[in-house]
Design a protein around this motif. Structure first.
Motif, PDB file in Angstrom:
ATOM      1  N   GLN A 193      20.498 -25.251 -29.005  1.00  0.00           N
ATOM      2  CA  GLN A 193      21.419 -25.154 -30.134  1.00  0.00           C
ATOM      3  C   GLN A 193      22.294 -26.408 -30.281  1.00  0.00           C
ATOM      4  O   GLN A 193      23.062 -26.522 -31.228  1.00  0.00           O
ATOM      5  CB  GLN A 193      22.294 -23.917 -29.964  1.00  0.00           C
ATOM      6  N   GLN A 194      22.124 -27.366 -29.370  1.00  0.00           N
ATOM      7  CA  GLN A 194      22.756 -28.668 -29.577  1.00  0.00           C
ATOM      8  C   GLN A 194      22.366 -29.235 -30.947  1.00  0.00           C
ATOM      9  O   GLN A 194      23.165 -29.933 -31.584  1.00  0.00           O
ATOM     10  CB  GLN A 194      22.307 -29.663 -28.493  1.00  0.00           C
ATOM     11  N   GLU A 195      21.154 -28.958 -31.376  1.00  0.00           N
ATOM     12  CA  GLU A 195      20.699 -29.465 -32.671  1.00  0.00           C
ATOM     13  C   GLU A 195      21.605 -28.976 -33.800  1.00  0.00           C
ATOM     14  O   GLU A 195      21.923 -29.732 -34.723  1.00  0.00           O
ATOM     15  CB  GLU A 195      19.249 -29.040 -32.931  1.00  0.00           C
ATOM     16  N   MET A 196      22.009 -27.719 -33.742  1.00  0.00           N
ATOM     17  CA  MET A 196      22.883 -27.172 -34.780  1.00  0.00           C
ATOM     18  C   MET A 196      24.269 -27.809 -34.717  1.00  0.00           C
ATOM     19  O   MET A 196      24.876 -28.110 -35.747  1.00  0.00           O
ATOM     20  CB  MET A 196      22.999 -25.645 -34.625  1.00  0.00           C
ATOM     21  N   THR A 202      18.836 -36.322 -27.039  1.00  0.00           N
ATOM     22  CA  THR A 202      17.452 -36.563 -26.663  1.00  0.00           C
ATOM     23  C   THR A 202      16.573 -35.409 -27.156  1.00  0.00           C
ATOM     24  O   THR A 202      17.072 -34.374 -27.605  1.00  0.00           O
ATOM     25  CB  THR A 202      17.290 -36.677 -25.137  1.00  0.00           C
ATOM     26  N   GLU A 203      15.264 -35.578 -27.032  1.00  0.00           N
ATOM     27  CA  GLU A 203      14.334 -34.524 -27.443  1.00  0.00           C
ATOM     28  C   GLU A 203      14.522 -33.251 -26.616  1.00  0.00           C
ATOM     29  O   GLU A 203      14.167 -32.159 -27.060  1.00  0.00           O
ATOM     30  CB  GLU A 203      12.891 -35.010 -27.316  1.00  0.00           C
ATOM     31  N   ARG A 204      15.081 -33.401 -25.416  1.00  0.00           N
ATOM     32  CA  ARG A 204      15.319 -32.240 -24.553  1.00  0.00           C
ATOM     33  C   ARG A 204      16.738 -31.708 -24.694  1.00  0.00           C
ATOM     34  O   ARG A 204      17.232 -30.963 -23.857  1.00  0.00           O
ATOM     35  CB  ARG A 204      15.035 -32.613 -23.095  1.00  0.00           C
ATOM     36  N   HIS A 205      17.425 -32.130 -25.744  1.00  0.00           N
ATOM     37  CA  HIS A 205      18.756 -31.632 -26.097  1.00  0.00           C
ATOM     38  C   HIS A 205      19.843 -32.038 -25.106  1.00  0.00           C
ATOM     39  O   HIS A 205      20.860 -31.357 -24.982  1.00  0.00           O
ATOM     40  CB  HIS A 205      18.730 -30.107 -26.259  1.00  0.00           C
ATOM     41  N   LEU A 206      19.624 -33.155 -24.420  1.00  0.00           N
ATOM     42  CA  LEU A 206      20.652 -33.711 -23.549  1.00  0.00           C
ATOM     43  C   LEU A 206      21.368 -34.825 -24.295  1.00  0.00           C
ATOM     44  O   LEU A 206      20.781 -35.505 -25.141  1.00  0.00           O
ATOM     45  CB  LEU A 206      20.028 -34.251 -22.266  1.00  0.00           C
ATOM     46  N   MET A 207      22.641 -35.024 -23.970  1.00  0.00           N
ATOM     47  CA  MET A 207      23.439 -36.024 -24.673  1.00  0.00           C
ATOM     48  C   MET A 207      23.461 -37.347 -23.923  1.00  0.00           C
ATOM     49  O   MET A 207      23.479 -37.378 -22.695  1.00  0.00           O
ATOM     50  CB  MET A 207      24.872 -35.508 -24.875  1.00  0.00           C
TER      51      MET A 207
END
Length: 203
Positions: free
Chosen positions: A145-148, A163-168
């Protein structure tokens, strides 16, 4: 760095902590951004804010059900400290690297706390209150949900990327939301009913 609250680290470690705090000071480059969005609807485990951005989580939905708006934020201390940590590891100064990394984590939390205080001050004169701060990965709010969160920021991301793995990146960054509403908006704390007593995020 792994010591229990009731355990006093050895004097050499305490000295190292003081050294790393001093060393970290010029490496910390705080930056942050936040937006305040209206909450459009909350149904079941889905909370929808402006632009049809949907947060999927029972905990977040219950939180935002008591609120009229939500502040979405990103905060970071930049990349310099992380670069120094990597160099220390290369130089095999692993303990110093670990302590400096912990100082960076604490500094990132302080930046996020500063943003939270600023948001609170901004809404207080309207007779509003804020909730606890929640980040993707807390409770049942999936890290994807980082994408949202990032979409809600409208590219105003204080230099933080996902990143693609939702890490910042930079790694010492924090994203999250804070509910805004009238009296009682800040009352909800899922930790009070959570059955994970040893959770490191317990508040």
């Amino acid at each position: 760095i792994g010591y229990d609250a009731d355990c006093q680290p050895p004097s050499r470690v305490m000295t190292l902590i003081d050294e790393c705090i001093e060393e970290a000071s010029p490496l910390i480059q705080p930056s942050y951004s936040y937006v305040i969005r209206d909450i459009r609807s909350v149904q079941g485990a889905r909370a929808v804010i402006d632009d049809s951005i949907t947060f999927r989580s029972n905990v977040i939905a219950r939180l935002l059900r008591q609120c009229d708006q939500v502040a979405v934020l990103v905060a970071t201390i930049g990349e310099s400290l992380e670069g120094m940590v990597h160099q220390l590891i290369k130089d095999r100064q692993v303990l110093r690297a670990m302590v400096l990394d912990a100082v960076g984590s604490a500094a990132a939390e302080r930046v996020a706390d500063f943003v939270q205080d600023e948001i609170s001050r901004g809404v207080r004169h309207q007779g509003l209150s804020i909730s606890l701060r929640f980040s993707p990965g807390y409770c049942d709010w999936d890290i994807s949900q980082q994408e949202m969160v990032f979409r809600a920021m409208n590219s105003n991301l204080a230099g933080v990327r996902l990143t693609e793995r939702h890490l910042m990146l930079p790694r010492k960054s924090i994203s999250g939301i804070i509910g805004i509403g009238h009296q009682g908006a800040g009352d909800y704390n899922p930790c009070k009913t959570c059955k994970k007593p040893n959770c490191p995020g317990r508040r």
